[in-house]
Scaffold this motif. Structure first.
Motif, mmCIF file in Angstrom:
data_model
loop_
_atom_site.group_PDB
_atom_site.id
_atom_site.type_symbol
_atom_site.label_atom_id
_atom_site.label_comp_id
_atom_site.label_asym_id
_atom_site.label_seq_id
_atom_site.Cartn_x
_atom_site.Cartn_y
_atom_site.Cartn_z
ATOM 1 N N UNK A 61 0.821 -1.214 0.000
ATOM 2 C CA UNK A 61 0.000 0.000 0.000
ATOM 3 C C UNK A 61 0.854 1.263 0.000
ATOM 4 N N UNK A 62 2.034 1.179 0.578
ATOM 5 C CA UNK A 62 2.903 2.347 0.634
ATOM 6 C C UNK A 62 4.330 1.983 0.240
ATOM 7 N N UNK A 63 4.930 2.887 -0.532
ATOM 8 C CA UNK A 63 6.344 2.818 -0.892
ATOM 9 C C UNK A 63 7.059 3.917 -0.121
ATOM 10 N N UNK A 64 8.176 3.597 0.507
ATOM 11 C CA UNK A 64 8.971 4.623 1.175
ATOM 12 C C UNK A 64 9.665 5.470 0.118
ATOM 13 N N UNK A 65 9.449 6.778 0.171
ATOM 14 C CA UNK A 65 10.028 7.660 -0.842
ATOM 15 C C UNK A 65 11.541 7.519 -0.940
ATOM 16 N N UNK A 66 12.191 7.260 0.198
ATOM 17 C CA UNK A 66 13.657 7.261 0.194
ATOM 18 C C UNK A 66 14.283 5.903 -0.096
ATOM 19 N N UNK A 67 13.574 4.789 0.194
ATOM 20 C CA UNK A 67 14.220 3.477 0.015
ATOM 21 C C UNK A 67 13.375 2.464 -0.754
ATOM 22 N N UNK A 68 12.111 2.757 -1.023
ATOM 23 C CA UNK A 68 11.314 1.849 -1.834
ATOM 24 C C UNK A 68 10.339 0.998 -1.039
ATOM 25 N N UNK A 69 9.820 -0.037 -1.701
ATOM 26 C CA UNK A 69 8.844 -0.924 -1.081
ATOM 27 C C UNK A 69 9.501 -1.839 -0.053
ATOM 28 N N UNK A 70 8.657 -2.405 0.810
ATOM 29 C CA UNK A 70 9.129 -3.252 1.899
ATOM 30 C C UNK A 70 10.054 -4.351 1.386
ATOM 31 N N UNK A 71 11.114 -4.574 2.150
ATOM 32 C CA UNK A 71 12.126 -5.590 1.846
ATOM 33 C C UNK A 71 12.853 -5.335 0.532
ATOM 34 N N UNK A 72 12.790 -4.093 0.047
ATOM 35 C CA UNK A 72 13.482 -3.777 -1.191
ATOM 36 C C UNK A 72 12.832 -4.374 -2.424
ATOM 37 N N UNK A 73 11.548 -4.701 -2.323
ATOM 38 C CA UNK A 73 10.836 -5.263 -3.468
ATOM 39 C C UNK A 73 10.865 -4.273 -4.633
ATOM 40 N N UNK A 74 11.295 -4.699 -5.816
ATOM 41 C CA UNK A 74 11.392 -3.771 -6.954
ATOM 42 C C UNK A 74 10.039 -3.174 -7.325
ATOM 43 N N UNK A 75 10.062 -1.937 -7.763
ATOM 44 C CA UNK A 75 8.828 -1.245 -8.126
ATOM 45 C C UNK A 75 8.033 -2.005 -9.181
ATOM 46 N N UNK A 76 8.725 -2.623 -10.140
ATOM 47 C CA UNK A 76 8.004 -3.275 -11.233
ATOM 48 C C UNK A 76 7.339 -4.577 -10.808
#
Length: 329
Positions: free
Chosen positions: A112-127
């Motif tokens: 539901x949320x992406x961290x602006x500075x480091x990305x999605x939880x556990x570093x899950x790629x945006x794609x």
């Protein structure tokens, strides 16, 4: 109200902040199931112990109707349209159109949320965060529901007893000190894996308003809730909370307080804590829960715990879902 000293499996929040680079302040890589997040704090022993909260056998559904918030606080979400049809006189079936999965009582998934500075939880790629992929999807909690001890902290009742009712019309921020004081007044102690339910009275107040007042409040973007602070985030993690749920729009107050420490790291959310809790700690948030009846029952009973189940819809890759939450006392 701190985690037990014997709970040494996971580092303190202070230690999380000392992790290197993009891992600072995150729980990434710490849980055995990468997509489950803080519900991992609930083990089989905790579930068995939670069954001891069932004393009266009284069950409470914690979800409002799917169309309860119409109009609601969201600028986008609308109530679903329900259609019943029949193929012959002995048959009935139905479907929903325009069903926003977070339009009423719901639980936020980890995508539901992406961290602006480091990305999605556990570093899950945006794609990987799109329709048709399972990464961080709500189905993880549907396939293995979140079940454990629920603790209700009655902020609404405590503030009324103090002669200072929560000012929902003003969107009052509710600080950590208030949460701790209310819990202390109830003689509540938290355990690792607890499902924390914060009763603010906001939902019942909002639903009692005429439609034009609801629309005005929505347009003002004001809603009472937890005040954004690093201390609250640390407290939630150090107490090993599995879930934080509330009977308000976003758990935290809207807009974020001017002193929010997350304005630089969460600019797209204007300093809200959602990114810190969901994307960095993996801590699911329950919003718009129906906690009034449960709160009144628990107050009358003189106890504040319940056996709680959360079973989201099993939709692969969903970002959130109706909570389908039940409390049994």
């Amino acid at each position: 109200m701190t985690a037990t000293e014997s709970d040494t499996t996971y580092p303190s929040y202070k230690s999380l902040l000392e992790r290197d680079g993009h891992l600072s302040g995150t729980s990434w890589g710490l849980f055995p199931d990468a997509g489950r997040g803080t519900p991992s704090f609930i083990g089989p022993d905790a579930v068995r112990e939670a069954a001891g909260c069932i004393r009266t056998g009284t069950a409470f559904g914690l979800d409002y109707p799917a169309d309860a918030f119409d109009p609601g606080m969201s600028l986008k979400r609308r109530a679903p349209r329900h259609t019943i049809y029949s193929a012959h006189p002995a048959h009935r079936d139905d479907y929903l159109d325009g069903y926003y999965l977070q339009g009423s009582s719901q639980i936020d998934g980890l995508r539901h949320r992406r961290a602006d500075d480091v990305g999605f939880y556990n570093g899950t790629p945006d794609d990987r965060i799109r329709e048709g992929t399972a990464d961080l999807g709500i189905q993880t909690w549907a396939e293995q529901p979140i079940v454990g001890r629920g603790i209700l902290v009655d902020l609404d009742g405590y503030c009324r007893e103090q002669g200072t009712p929560i000012d929902h019309a003003a969107g009052q921020p509710l600080g950590l000190a208030l949460v701790q004081a209310a819990a202390a007044a109830q003689s509540v102690s938290l355990r690792p894996g607890d499902i924390l339910m914060l009763h603010t009275g906001w939902c019942e107040w909002f639903l009692s308003l005429p439609a034009e007042d609801k629309e005005s409040l929505r347009d003002s973007r004001r809603a009472s809730g937890i005040e954004q602070s690093s201390e609250f985030v640390a407290w939630a993690w150090d107490n090993r909370l599995a879930v934080i749920a509330a009977d308000n729009f976003a758990v935290e107050c809207l807009p974020a307080v001017p002193t929010s420490p997350f304005r630089d790291t969460a600019p797209n959310d204007h300093g809200m804590m959602h990114q810190q809790l969901l994307a960095k700690l993996g801590l699911p948030l329950g919003e718009l829960w129906q906690l009034g009846p449960l709160s009144r029952h628990l107050r009358a009973a003189g106890s504040w715990d319940a056996f709680v189940t959360i079973k989201p819809l099993n939709i692969t890759g969903a970002t959130g879902s109706p909570a389908n939450a039940t409390a049994v006392t």
